[in-house]
Scaffold this motif. Structure first.
Motif, PDB file in Angstrom:
ATOM      1  N   HIS A   1       0.871  -1.184   0.000  1.00 38.02           N
ATOM      2  CA  HIS A   1       0.000   0.000   0.000  1.00 38.02           C
ATOM      3  C   HIS A   1       0.898   1.221   0.000  1.00 38.02           C
ATOM      4  O   HIS A   1       1.640   1.456   0.959  1.00 38.02           O
TER       5      HIS A   1
ATOM      6  N   SER B   1       3.433   9.930   5.857  1.00 40.53           N
ATOM      7  CA  SER B   1       2.362  10.854   6.249  1.00 40.53           C
ATOM      8  C   SER B   1       2.867  11.990   7.136  1.00 40.53           C
ATOM      9  O   SER B   1       2.228  13.045   7.225  1.00 40.53           O
TER      10      SER B   1
ATOM     11  N   ASP C   1       5.969   4.847   5.441  1.00 41.56           N
ATOM     12  CA  ASP C   1       4.901   5.749   5.868  1.00 41.56           C
ATOM     13  C   ASP C   1       5.440   7.178   5.803  1.00 41.56           C
ATOM     14  O   ASP C   1       6.272   7.580   6.624  1.00 41.56           O
TER      15      ASP C   1
ATOM     16  N   ASP D   1       0.551   4.258   0.555  1.00 36.38           N
ATOM     17  CA  ASP D   1       0.336   5.336   1.521  1.00 36.38           C
ATOM     18  C   ASP D   1       0.701   4.947   2.955  1.00 36.38           C
ATOM     19  O   ASP D   1       0.514   5.745   3.873  1.00 36.38           O
ATOM     20  N   LYS D   2       1.214   3.737   3.171  1.00 35.81           N
ATOM     21  CA  LYS D   2       1.596   3.350   4.519  1.00 35.81           C
ATOM     22  C   LYS D   2       2.747   2.348   4.472  1.00 35.81           C
ATOM     23  O   LYS D   2       3.093   1.829   3.415  1.00 35.81           O
ATOM     24  N   LYS D   3       3.336   2.096   5.624  1.00 32.04           N
ATOM     25  CA  LYS D   3       4.437   1.145   5.691  1.00 32.04           C
ATOM     26  C   LYS D   3       3.926  -0.249   5.325  1.00 32.04           C
ATOM     27  O   LYS D   3       3.041  -0.794   5.986  1.00 32.04           O
ATOM     28  N   SER D   4       4.455  -0.787   4.247  1.00 32.35           N
ATOM     29  CA  SER D   4       3.989  -2.087   3.773  1.00 32.35           C
ATOM     30  C   SER D   4       5.002  -2.628   2.780  1.00 32.35           C
ATOM     31  O   SER D   4       5.953  -1.939   2.381  1.00 32.35           O
TER      32      SER D   4
END
Length: 240
Positions: free
Chosen positions: A96, A145, A143, A98-101
């Motif tokens: 993903h 953000s 991440d 938009d996030k840590k993945s």
């Protein structure tokens, strides 16, 4: 590698090319086309070398071991001997942006050979062995953000730091497995079944950059993969 890919493409084209057989009713020569295989399944593969490097870096998420798989191939049977050529695509579908993945995806080519153990027109049971080539790409998202937008505009270094990390690997592999298919009276042109097996690489390979550049002290891994797929086999449209 180019030679091996060419070999697989030739195997696919040979399996897909029609052959002439004699029609028992008319005695005339007719074309015999290979059967089309479509499959959905899953595979299980651990990349311990790459995951061990990620384990101490909190900004990255370790790779998942299970992946969804789709298959497309061709099957030819003659005198109970079976030849299969196919393409496999797999993905953990866990990344993903938009996030840590993290996510890993791969594309494989294979040429397998087997033998139908049953003298039955309704059921096929066959062991398989073959060779293949598999190309992997691992993607690590961070991440971002908490990163300020204006800071990104003003700093080239910050622009690079928020990008995802992608690394590649590729393996020549051997394949061992089995398949079983069943024909249904209401659908004489098709059958359903299962193919399962093990895929292993001949040696360990180092992970490389996204441009396939050699990196110093790169982790190495091997393919040790179990896979199973629900397959659907049917005649080409011109034979139905």
């Amino acid at each position: 590698m180019k030679f091996f890919i060419c070999f697989l493409l030739i195997s696919i084209s040979l399996s897909a090319s029609p052959q002439q057989q004699e029609d028992k009713g008319t005695g005339k020569k007719v074309h015999s086309f290979p059967l089309i295989i479509r499959g959905l399944g899953s595979s299980f593969q651990q990349f311990d070398g790459l995951n061990s490097r990620i384990a101490n870096l909190t900004q990255y998420e370790k790779l998942r071991n299970d992946a969804a798989v789709i298959n497309l191939g061709w099957l030819k049977e003659k005198h109970r001997f079976i030849s299969i050529a196919g393409i496999t695509a797999g993905s953990t579908m866990s990344g993903h942006q938009d996030k840590k993945s993290s996510s890993i995806r791969y594309l494989g080519f294979n040429a397998d050979f087997g033998y139908n153990l049953l003298k039955s027109e309704k059921i096929m049971l066959y062991p398989l062995a073959g060779l293949g080539f598999q190309q992997y790409q691992a993607i690590f998202y961070k991440d971002n953000s908490g990163v300020n937008f204006d800071d990104v505009l003003q700093s080239t270094a910050l622009q690079n730091s928020i990008s995802s990390v992608k690394v590649n690997n590729a393996f020549f592999v051997y394949r061992l497995g089995f398949g079983v298919t069943v024909k249904f009276p209401k659908c004489p042109s098709g059958s359903i079944g299962i193919q399962a097996g093990y895929t292993g690489s001949f040696k360990k390979n180092n992970w490389r950059s996204n441009e396939s550049q050699v990196l110093n002290n790169a982790p190495e891994d091997k393919v040790s993969q179990f896979h199973v797929s629900l397959i659907f086999i049917n005649k080409p449209w011109m034979m139905k």
